[in-house]
Write a protein that holds these residues in place. Structure first.
Motif, mmCIF file in Angstrom:
data_model
loop_
_atom_site.group_PDB
_atom_site.id
_atom_site.type_symbol
_atom_site.label_atom_id
_atom_site.label_comp_id
_atom_site.label_asym_id
_atom_site.label_seq_id
_atom_site.Cartn_x
_atom_site.Cartn_y
_atom_site.Cartn_z
ATOM 1 N N ASN A 57 55.313 24.517 23.404
ATOM 2 C CA ASN A 57 55.072 25.608 23.876
ATOM 3 C C ASN A 57 54.308 26.717 22.875
ATOM 4 O OD1 ASN A 57 55.184 25.441 26.855
ATOM 5 N ND2 ASN A 57 57.283 24.964 26.190
ATOM 6 N N MET B 243 56.588 19.385 27.457
ATOM 7 C CA MET B 243 56.643 20.792 27.589
ATOM 8 C C MET B 243 57.648 21.552 28.391
ATOM 9 S SD MET B 243 52.626 21.607 26.978
ATOM 10 C CE MET B 243 52.701 23.604 26.963
ATOM 11 N N ALA C 145 55.154 29.178 29.386
ATOM 12 C CA ALA C 145 54.990 28.866 28.149
ATOM 13 C C ALA C 145 55.719 29.712 27.077
ATOM 14 C CB ALA C 145 53.777 28.461 27.481
#
Length: 499
Positions: free
Chosen positions: A185, A106, A213
């Motif tokens: 994300n 991520m 995110a």
């Protein structure tokens, strides 16, 4: 809960099994991890050079979840905490599991395949059971602007009894060429948002999770307000704070991300900064400081650079940033030793608190603190504390003022404060047609009360000059388009005795 992420080989020499490198999970070895309320498993039902699929299976024990204190207090009926959809439908539980399983992915880091991690790759994502308050159209509204082709199909309550209609769940398939870190994300934020529920208490720390995110995509998303509100459990205070954080003090959101086509990287643009009237030559001058489109600073950064350059041109040691927001420009001014005094004001006490935190006022030396005046004030009310400044800046401020209040702004800034110079930046409404995700007639930010064309801005500036004894010069900021100009227009007002 079940989720699959599939990669089709992006190029012949790159096997699809490189998905394992990107996810940091070996396709040959299933892995498990204990998470809140259950166990998450990662396995690969297929792993060939042409196609590789990673599956995430989350086993949730709803009873253990309630006993741990992480369950919601009410589920609508007596046994709701124990009899529910948590073991079967994607939710914030799965989002948390993704964050634990794929944290490095991520963040976009893959030491083994760095170029692949940085590239958009052909991905297919399948969520066979996703709660969606708002139905399939809402899933499209959330994912389509992010580059996904969305296939969201309502799941019937009972396929054998059509009269019962559809459930609140959808079968969601996403396909597109997206960077894997971005894809993860997107899921991390939007799964609980579509469900419109979280299995844990939502506090101020959730703002940081959302911003982290959502970096690079949420600020420009047309549904950012709804996404933020749902992610933050409809808390008005948290949502307002998140939206303020998403809005950089001097930036319009659409032009702030140099990795998208908005503002900085429009096809054929060079990210130039020049004086209005320079024509095509200005558009070919390249980004400030050189560099390719991939390294070009955002429009917000370009705007700050031009404003700082103009302030150096007009001279003076006492400057003000009116409508300073979180204090990004103020921080740059304080770095410059030529300024003996930097005044920073905003009508929002919350923005001033954020500015104080960003600037680390509590940690400043006595000398540095003496150079800064940070206080609440409105640009539409006369404030004697602003008198005597050599120059002030209104960067992306005027468009937030209701048009009937603009004369009050003129009197307060140009008539009462009367600085030697005033630098004003505002969006160029003509340039909005270059933003493909901006619908016709829409403003770049929901709080904008208007957006001026170049002619309208010039007309307002001419009225200011006649009323208060200033001369004005116009400049362009950002990529100059031969037809519609630059995304940001800038005016430098100098008091006539200063010219």
């Amino acid at each position: 809960m079940f989720l699959t992420i599939a990669l089709r080989s992006p190029v012949p020499e790159v096997p699809a099994t490189d998905l394992g490198f990107l996810l940091h999970k070996n396709p040959a070895r299933p892995q498990s991890l204990e998470v809140a309320g259950g166990t998450a498993h990662v396995l690969y039902p297929e792993a060939t050079a042409e196609r590789c699929t990673a599956a995430v299976l989350l086993e949730v024990d709803p009873i253990a979840l309630v006993r741990s204190g992480r369950g919601r207090s009410s589920e609508g009926f007596t046994l709701g905490q124990y009899v529910n959809d948590r073991p079967y439908a994607a939710s914030s539980l799965l989002a948390v599991a993704l964050g634990k399983l794929f944290r490095t992915a991520m963040n976009g880091r893959c030491d083994a395949r760095p170029s692949l991690a940085a590239s958009a790759i052909p991905l297919e994502i399948h969520l066979p059971a996703l709660p969606c308050r708002g139905g399939a159209p809402l899933a499209d509204r959330f994912f389509a602007p992010l580059g996904w082709t969305v296939d969201a199909r309502p799941i019937p309550l009972d396929p054998t009894i059509p009269a019962w209609g559809d459930s609140r769940y959808i079968d969601l398939r996403l396909t597109g060429e997206v960077r894997l870190a971005d894809a993860l994300n997107h899921l991390y934020v939007l799964m609980p948002v579509l469900d419109d529920a979280k299995h844990y208490w939502v506090g101020p720390d959730e703002i940081e999770k959302l911003l982290r995110a959502g970096e690079g995509w949420l600020a420009t998303h047309p549904e950012k307000e709804l996404i933020s509100r749902r992610y933050l459990a409809h808390s008005r205070n948290l949502t307002d704070t998140a939206l303020e954080r998403l809005t950089e003090a001097d930036g319009d959101l659409l032009a702030d991300d140099p990795t998208t086509e908005f503002g900085d990287n429009l096809p054929g643009s060079a990210g130039s900064v020049g004086v209005v009237g320079e024509g095509p030559a200005a558009a070919q001058s390249g980004p400030p400081g050189g560099g390719s489109a991939s390294t070009r600073p955002s429009l917000a950064a370009q705007r700050r650079a031009v404003v700082l350059e103009v302030l150096r041109e007009v001279g003076g040691q006492r400057v003000g940033d009116l409508g300073c927001g979180e204090g990004v420009l103020v921080g740059e001014l304080l770095k410059d030793g030529r300024y003996d005094l930097v005044v920073a004001t905003d009508v929002s006490s919350r923005a001033l608190a954020q500015a104080e935190k960003r600037l680390r006022v509590a940690e400043m030396s006595d000398r540095q603190r003496e150079r800064l005046r940070l206080f609440q004030s409105s640009v539409t009310y006369a404030d004697e504390r602003l008198a005597g400044l050599d120059a002030v800046v209104l960067m992306e401020v005027v468009e937030h003022v209701d048009p009937p209040r603009l004369p009050a702004l003129g009197r307060a800034v140009f008539g009462v404060a009367k600085p030697g110079a005033v630098v004003v930046t505002t969006p160029n409404a003509e340039y909005n047609v270059r933003f493909e995700m901006l619908s016709a007639g829409a403003f770049r930010h929901p709080d904008h009360r208007f957006e001026w064309s170049r002619g309208e801005f010039a007309e307002w500036a001419d009225g200011i000059c006649k009323a208060y004894g200033y001369a004005v010069e116009f400049r362009a900021v950002g990529p100059v388009d031969d037809e519609v100009g630059a995304p940001t227009q800038l005016a430098v007002f100098r008091r006539k005795e200063e010219v």
